[in-house]
Design a protein around this motif. Structure first.
Motif, PDB file in Angstrom:
ATOM      1  N   THR A 200     -43.818   8.985  22.302  1.00  0.00           N
ATOM      2  CA  THR A 200     -44.073  10.378  21.952  1.00  0.00           C
ATOM      3  C   THR A 200     -43.804  10.520  20.457  1.00  0.00           C
ATOM      4  O   THR A 200     -43.144   9.663  19.856  1.00  0.00           O
ATOM      5  CB  THR A 200     -43.143  11.331  22.735  1.00  0.00           C
ATOM      6  OG1 THR A 200     -41.797  11.104  22.303  1.00  0.00           O
ATOM      7  CG2 THR A 200     -43.272  11.129  24.229  1.00  0.00           C
ATOM      8  N   PRO A 201     -44.272  11.608  19.845  1.00  0.00           N
ATOM      9  CA  PRO A 201     -43.995  11.788  18.412  1.00  0.00           C
ATOM     10  C   PRO A 201     -42.502  11.782  18.086  1.00  0.00           C
ATOM     11  O   PRO A 201     -42.087  11.189  17.091  1.00  0.00           O
ATOM     12  CB  PRO A 201     -44.636  13.144  18.104  1.00  0.00           C
ATOM     13  CG  PRO A 201     -45.758  13.249  19.088  1.00  0.00           C
ATOM     14  CD  PRO A 201     -45.225  12.613  20.344  1.00  0.00           C
ATOM     15  N   ASP A 202     -41.671  12.434  18.919  1.00  0.00           N
ATOM     16  CA  ASP A 202     -40.227  12.431  18.662  1.00  0.00           C
ATOM     17  C   ASP A 202     -39.643  11.031  18.779  1.00  0.00           C
ATOM     18  O   ASP A 202     -38.781  10.637  17.991  1.00  0.00           O
ATOM     19  CB  ASP A 202     -39.498  13.364  19.632  1.00  0.00           C
ATOM     20  CG  ASP A 202     -39.704  14.830  19.276  1.00  0.00           C
ATOM     21  OD1 ASP A 202     -40.096  15.112  18.129  1.00  0.00           O
ATOM     22  OD2 ASP A 202     -39.462  15.674  20.156  1.00  0.00           O
TER      23      ASP A 202
ATOM     24  N   VAL B 137     -37.615   5.809  16.409  1.00  0.00           N
ATOM     25  CA  VAL B 137     -37.813   4.363  16.261  1.00  0.00           C
ATOM     26  C   VAL B 137     -37.991   4.004  14.791  1.00  0.00           C
ATOM     27  O   VAL B 137     -37.410   3.029  14.307  1.00  0.00           O
ATOM     28  CB  VAL B 137     -39.034   3.887  17.093  1.00  0.00           C
ATOM     29  CG1 VAL B 137     -39.438   2.477  16.716  1.00  0.00           C
ATOM     30  CG2 VAL B 137     -38.724   3.981  18.573  1.00  0.00           C
ATOM     31  N   ARG B 138     -38.752   4.813  14.063  1.00  0.00           N
ATOM     32  CA  ARG B 138     -38.959   4.553  12.636  1.00  0.00           C
ATOM     33  C   ARG B 138     -37.626   4.619  11.880  1.00  0.00           C
ATOM     34  O   ARG B 138     -37.316   3.748  11.062  1.00  0.00           O
ATOM     35  CB  ARG B 138     -39.942   5.559  12.050  1.00  0.00           C
ATOM     36  CG  ARG B 138     -40.228   5.335  10.586  1.00  0.00           C
ATOM     37  CD  ARG B 138     -41.212   6.385  10.051  1.00  0.00           C
ATOM     38  NE  ARG B 138     -41.533   6.135   8.678  1.00  0.00           N
ATOM     39  CZ  ARG B 138     -40.756   6.496   7.639  1.00  0.00           C
ATOM     40  NH1 ARG B 138     -39.614   7.106   7.856  1.00  0.00           N
ATOM     41  NH2 ARG B 138     -41.127   6.233   6.406  1.00  0.00           N
TER      42      ARG B 138
ATOM     43  N   TRP C 165     -32.672  17.625   6.926  1.00  0.00           N
ATOM     44  CA  TRP C 165     -32.321  18.823   7.683  1.00  0.00           C
ATOM     45  C   TRP C 165     -33.183  18.951   8.941  1.00  0.00           C
ATOM     46  O   TRP C 165     -32.694  19.309  10.007  1.00  0.00           O
ATOM     47  CB  TRP C 165     -32.467  20.039   6.778  1.00  0.00           C
ATOM     48  CG  TRP C 165     -32.142  21.322   7.464  1.00  0.00           C
ATOM     49  CD1 TRP C 165     -33.007  22.330   7.760  1.00  0.00           C
ATOM     50  CD2 TRP C 165     -30.869  21.745   7.954  1.00  0.00           C
ATOM     51  NE1 TRP C 165     -32.348  23.341   8.399  1.00  0.00           N
ATOM     52  CE2 TRP C 165     -31.026  23.015   8.533  1.00  0.00           C
ATOM     53  CE3 TRP C 165     -29.603  21.162   7.960  1.00  0.00           C
ATOM     54  CZ2 TRP C 165     -29.977  23.711   9.107  1.00  0.00           C
ATOM     55  CZ3 TRP C 165     -28.554  21.868   8.540  1.00  0.00           C
ATOM     56  CH2 TRP C 165     -28.750  23.124   9.105  1.00  0.00           C
ATOM     57  N   SER C 166     -34.481  18.647   8.836  1.00  0.00           N
ATOM     58  CA  SER C 166     -35.382  18.777   9.992  1.00  0.00           C
ATOM     59  C   SER C 166     -34.965  17.838  11.122  1.00  0.00           C
ATOM     60  O   SER C 166     -35.011  18.210  12.296  1.00  0.00           O
ATOM     61  CB  SER C 166     -36.824  18.505   9.578  1.00  0.00           C
ATOM     62  OG  SER C 166     -36.935  17.193   9.048  1.00  0.00           O
ATOM     63  N   GLU C 167     -34.524  16.647  10.780  1.00  0.00           N
ATOM     64  CA  GLU C 167     -34.068  15.698  11.800  1.00  0.00           C
ATOM     65  C   GLU C 167     -32.762  16.166  12.432  1.00  0.00           C
ATOM     66  O   GLU C 167     -32.571  16.058  13.645  1.00  0.00           O
ATOM     67  CB  GLU C 167     -33.886  14.307  11.201  1.00  0.00           C
ATOM     68  CG  GLU C 167     -33.495  13.275  12.235  1.00  0.00           C
ATOM     69  CD  GLU C 167     -33.378  11.873  11.652  1.00  0.00           C
ATOM     70  OE1 GLU C 167     -32.725  11.045  12.303  1.00  0.00           O
ATOM     71  OE2 GLU C 167     -33.938  11.620  10.573  1.00  0.00           O
ATOM     72  N   LEU C 168     -31.879  16.711  11.619  1.00  0.00           N
ATOM     73  CA  LEU C 168     -30.619  17.234  12.136  1.00  0.00           C
ATOM     74  C   LEU C 168     -30.861  18.383  13.112  1.00  0.00           C
ATOM     75  O   LEU C 168     -30.255  18.441  14.187  1.00  0.00           O
ATOM     76  CB  LEU C 168     -29.737  17.697  10.974  1.00  0.00           C
ATOM     77  CG  LEU C 168     -28.349  18.190  11.333  1.00  0.00           C
ATOM     78  CD1 LEU C 168     -27.536  17.077  12.004  1.00  0.00           C
ATOM     79  CD2 LEU C 168     -27.634  18.685  10.095  1.00  0.00           C
ATOM     80  N   LYS C 169     -31.785  19.282  12.787  1.00  0.00           N
ATOM     81  CA  LYS C 169     -32.117  20.394  13.676  1.00  0.00           C
ATOM     82  C   LYS C 169     -32.714  19.890  14.992  1.00  0.00           C
ATOM     83  O   LYS C 169     -32.375  20.385  16.064  1.00  0.00           O
ATOM     84  CB  LYS C 169     -33.093  21.343  12.986  1.00  0.00           C
ATOM     85  CG  LYS C 169     -32.438  22.223  11.958  1.00  0.00           C
ATOM     86  CD  LYS C 169     -33.385  23.081  11.156  1.00  0.00           C
ATOM     87  CE  LYS C 169     -34.491  23.715  11.914  1.00  0.00           C
ATOM     88  NZ  LYS C 169     -35.352  24.561  11.094  1.00  0.00           N
ATOM     89  N   ARG C 170     -33.608  18.909  14.921  1.00  0.00           N
ATOM     90  CA  ARG C 170     -34.228  18.344  16.137  1.00  0.00           C
ATOM     91  C   ARG C 170     -33.174  17.707  17.030  1.00  0.00           C
ATOM     92  O   ARG C 170     -33.177  17.891  18.235  1.00  0.00           O
ATOM     93  CB  ARG C 170     -35.263  17.279  15.756  1.00  0.00           C
ATOM     94  CG  ARG C 170     -36.674  17.736  15.786  1.00  0.00           C
ATOM     95  CD  ARG C 170     -37.664  16.587  15.753  1.00  0.00           C
ATOM     96  NE  ARG C 170     -37.257  15.418  15.004  1.00  0.00           N
ATOM     97  CZ  ARG C 170     -37.473  15.223  13.718  1.00  0.00           C
ATOM     98  NH1 ARG C 170     -38.072  16.147  12.996  1.00  0.00           N
ATOM     99  NH2 ARG C 170     -37.087  14.108  13.130  1.00  0.00           N
ATOM    100  N   THR C 171     -32.261  16.964  16.425  1.00  0.00           N
ATOM    101  CA  THR C 171     -31.212  16.293  17.186  1.00  0.00           C
ATOM    102  C   THR C 171     -30.264  17.318  17.808  1.00  0.00           C
ATOM    103  O   THR C 171     -29.918  17.210  18.984  1.00  0.00           O
ATOM    104  CB  THR C 171     -30.416  15.340  16.280  1.00  0.00           C
ATOM    105  OG1 THR C 171     -31.330  14.381  15.727  1.00  0.00           O
ATOM    106  CG2 THR C 171     -29.332  14.616  17.043  1.00  0.00           C
TER     107      THR C 171
END
Length: 78
Positions: free
Chosen positions: A18-20, A25-26, A42-48
Motif C-alpha cells: 500500500t502507499p503507506d 519500507v523506503r 512532520w507529515s510522517e510523524l502525524k501519520r504514525t
C-alpha cells in the motif's frame, strides 16, 4: 553489485505494498543504507501518531495505582 538476488521478486513484492507501507519500507531501506536519521518529517510523524492506539489516561492511572496498592512484588508467590 546488488543485494537483491532476483529483481523480479523485489518488484513483485513492492507492487503489492500500500502507499503507506511503501513509505515505511523506503524509510527503513534508507536507514539501512545511510544509518540512523536525526530528522523525522512532520507529515510522517502525524501519520504514525494517527495509527497509535488511544490511551484512556484515567484508566491507565487507575491501573497503575491498583498495581502499586496490590502490596505484592513481581514474582512473589504469596
Amino acid at each position: 553489485m546488488t543485494a537483491a538476488h532476483d529483481h523480479d521478486d523485489v518488484h513483485h513484492f513492492v507492487e503489492q505494498l500500500t502507499p503507506d507501507q511503501l513509505v515505511e519500507v523506503r524509510a527503513h531501506a534508507l536507514r539501512l543504507v545511510t544509518g540512523r536519521r536525526t530528522f523525522v518529517p512532520w507529515s510522517e510523524l502525524k501519520r504514525t501518531a494517527a495509527r497509535l492506539p488511544r490511551i484512556d489516561h484515567v484508566e491507565f492511572r487507575s491501573d497503575v495505582d491498583a498495581a502499586i496498592d496490590s502490596d505484592t512484588l513481581l514474582g512473589d508467590a504469596r
